[in-house]
Enzyme design. Structure first.
Site, PDB file in Angstrom:
ATOM      1  N   ASP A  67       0.625  -1.320  -0.335  1.00 38.93           N
ATOM      2  CA  ASP A  67      -0.025   0.199   0.257  1.00 38.93           C
ATOM      3  C   ASP A  67       1.263   0.939  -0.193  1.00 38.93           C
ATOM      4  O   ASP A  67       1.597   0.948   0.426  1.00 38.93           O
ATOM      5  CB  ASP A  67      -0.805   0.212   1.005  1.00 38.93           C
ATOM      6  CG  ASP A  67      -0.418  -0.445   2.729  1.00 38.93           C
ATOM      7  OD1 ASP A  67       0.609  -0.289   2.218  1.00 38.93           O
ATOM      8  OD2 ASP A  67      -0.449  -1.596   2.826  1.00 38.93           O
ATOM      9  N   ASN A 134      -6.870  -3.287  14.470  1.00 43.39           N
ATOM     10  CA  ASN A 134      -8.433  -4.027  13.992  1.00 43.39           C
ATOM     11  C   ASN A 134      -8.763  -5.159  13.162  1.00 43.39           C
ATOM     12  O   ASN A 134      -9.753  -5.055  12.899  1.00 43.39           O
ATOM     13  CB  ASN A 134      -9.058  -2.703  14.058  1.00 43.39           C
ATOM     14  CG  ASN A 134      -8.602  -2.228  12.271  1.00 43.39           C
ATOM     15  OD1 ASN A 134      -7.885  -2.720  11.868  1.00 43.39           O
ATOM     16  ND2 ASN A 134      -9.101  -1.278  11.838  1.00 43.39           N
ATOM     17  N   HIS A 136      -6.704  -5.965  10.156  1.00 39.42           N
ATOM     18  CA  HIS A 136      -6.590  -5.176   8.714  1.00 39.42           C
ATOM     19  C   HIS A 136      -5.591  -5.328   8.611  1.00 39.42           C
ATOM     20  O   HIS A 136      -4.657  -5.973   9.812  1.00 39.42           O
ATOM     21  CB  HIS A 136      -6.723  -3.642   8.284  1.00 39.42           C
ATOM     22  CG  HIS A 136      -5.563  -2.196   9.204  1.00 39.42           C
ATOM     23  ND1 HIS A 136      -5.907  -1.945   9.227  1.00 39.42           N
ATOM     24  CD2 HIS A 136      -4.522  -3.091   8.734  1.00 39.42           C
ATOM     25  CE1 HIS A 136      -4.492  -0.625   9.571  1.00 39.42           C
ATOM     26  NE2 HIS A 136      -3.720  -1.987  10.069  1.00 39.42           N
ATOM     27  N   GLU A 141      -9.435  -2.264   5.642  1.00 37.85           N
ATOM     28  CA  GLU A 141     -10.556  -2.167   7.271  1.00 37.85           C
ATOM     29  C   GLU A 141     -11.735  -2.680   7.064  1.00 37.85           C
ATOM     30  O   GLU A 141     -12.187  -3.494   6.070  1.00 37.85           O
ATOM     31  CB  GLU A 141     -10.633  -0.727   6.836  1.00 37.85           C
ATOM     32  CG  GLU A 141      -9.839   0.286   6.665  1.00 37.85           C
ATOM     33  CD  GLU A 141      -8.538   0.215   8.116  1.00 37.85           C
ATOM     34  OE1 GLU A 141      -8.798  -1.047   8.979  1.00 37.85           O
ATOM     35  OE2 GLU A 141      -7.638   1.555   8.035  1.00 37.85           O
TER      36      GLU A 141
HETATM   37  C1  F6R Z   1       1.613  -1.550   6.096  1.00 37.82           C
HETATM   38  C2  F6R Z   1       0.488  -1.883   5.868  1.00 37.82           C
HETATM   39  C3  F6R Z   1      -0.626  -2.335   7.545  1.00 37.82           C
HETATM   40  C4  F6R Z   1       0.538  -2.728   8.455  1.00 37.82           C
HETATM   41  C5  F6R Z   1      -0.093  -2.720   9.882  1.00 37.82           C
HETATM   42  C6  F6R Z   1       0.298  -3.101  11.494  1.00 37.82           C
HETATM   43  O1  F6R Z   1       2.358  -1.694   4.025  1.00 37.82           O
HETATM   44  O2  F6R Z   1      -0.182  -2.738   5.190  1.00 37.82           O
HETATM   45  O3  F6R Z   1      -2.105  -3.186   7.149  1.00 37.82           O
HETATM   46  O4  F6R Z   1       0.992  -3.630   8.381  1.00 37.82           O
HETATM   47  O5  F6R Z   1      -0.949  -1.320  10.196  1.00 37.82           O
HETATM   48  O6  F6R Z   1       1.529  -2.202  11.336  1.00 37.82           O
HETATM   49  P1  F6R Z   1       2.297  -1.941  12.381  1.00 37.82           P
HETATM   50  O7  F6R Z   1       3.670  -3.018  11.585  1.00 37.82           O
HETATM   51  O8  F6R Z   1       3.167  -0.640  12.669  1.00 37.82           O
HETATM   52  O9  F6R Z   1       2.140  -2.362  13.661  1.00 37.82           O
END
Ligand code: F6R
Length: 241
Positions: A67, A134, A136, A141
């Site tokens: 992303d 959450n 995702h 989401e």
């Molecule tokens: C990042 C992404 C997100 C993260 C998730 C966890 O490219 O797609 O889904 O993997 O928000 O973030 P961290 O690792 O910072 O806790």
């Protein structure tokens, strides 16, 4: 799902790297699915180390990131492009023409369409994932359809709050992103998901032991035939077994 509970972030990073190194050693033209955020940082450190030790080369490897934030230029300090450059690409011998991260600026509908086409043509051999508090994965989401392909997504309030730590203030956190869809993620031949810390425990429990529901996007992984979940004791603390 194969689940391994390890003691430290460092051990988790090393374990995840082993999977990536195996894939690249078997196929020097491997296609990797990459993520940003805190979770993959130790993995990237280990991959840089493996490159320095001449265990692997990225010369013919292709990468696809999950992303990018909307309205954040690739050279912005908080863009996912900058993150990948700092944590991995600038340290290895990758050909930058083989790096794919959706642009967050431009004709977003076209960018999604093109990225999705490229994903269809380049099936990932291995995909690294983090998980949101959450549930995702990428920026799919809660409520995202399991059939979703690459799309523009509105970040959930919880995600904006979680990501405020990377910005000066909450108002600076982008509210939209371009994200691979759940369907694209499921196309990867192998998936490794990393989670550490107490704030991930509830999402991890629901992903592994909960019913499959679009309200907990990561629960789609229960359907994938090759998923390795690497978690620490805190993230595992709500699991029954
Ligand atoms: C990042 C992404 C997100 C993260 C998730 C966890 O490219 O797609 O889904 O993997 O928000 O973030 P961290 O690792 O910072 O806790």
């Amino acid at each position: 799902m194969k689940i391994e509970i390890l003691k430290t972030k460092e051990e988790i990073g090393k374990r995840a790297a082993k999977e990536f190194i195996d894939v690249i050693q078997k196929n020097p033209e491997a296609i990797l699915g990459l993520a940003t955020g805190s979770s993959p940082i130790e993995l990237y450190k280990n991959l840089v180390q493996a490159y320095s030790n001449e265990e692997i080369s990225f010369k013919n490897v292709k990468t696809f990131n999950l992303d990018e934030y909307v309205n954040i230029d690739k050279n912005h300090p908080q863009s996912y492009f900058t993150f990948m450059n700092q944590n991995l690409f600038s340290e290895i011998d990758i050909n930058m023409n083989n790096v794919n991260i959706p642009a967050g600026v431009g004709n977003l509908e076209e960018i999604c369409k093109d990225y999705n086409k490229k994903l269809e043509e380049n099936v990932r051999d291995i995909q690294i994932l983090g998980i949101g508090t959450n549930g995702h994965i990428a920026f799919n989401e809660p409520g995202t359809k399991f059939t979703q392909i690459t799309h523009i997504t509105q970040l959930a309030e919880q995600t904006i709050n979680d990501n405020t730590r990377f910005f000066d203030k909450k108002e600076d956190v982008p509210t939209q992103a371009i994200s691979m869809g759940l369907s694209n993620i499921m196309d990867s031949k192998k998936i490794v998901l990393i989670a550490t810390g107490k704030n991930k425990a509830s999402a991890i429990k629901q992903m592994i032991e909960g019913k499959q529901t679009e309200e907990l996007p990561a629960s789609i992984l229960q359907n994938h035939k090759d998923v390795l979940i690497l978690i620490d004791e805190e993230a595992a603390s709500k699991l029954k077994n």
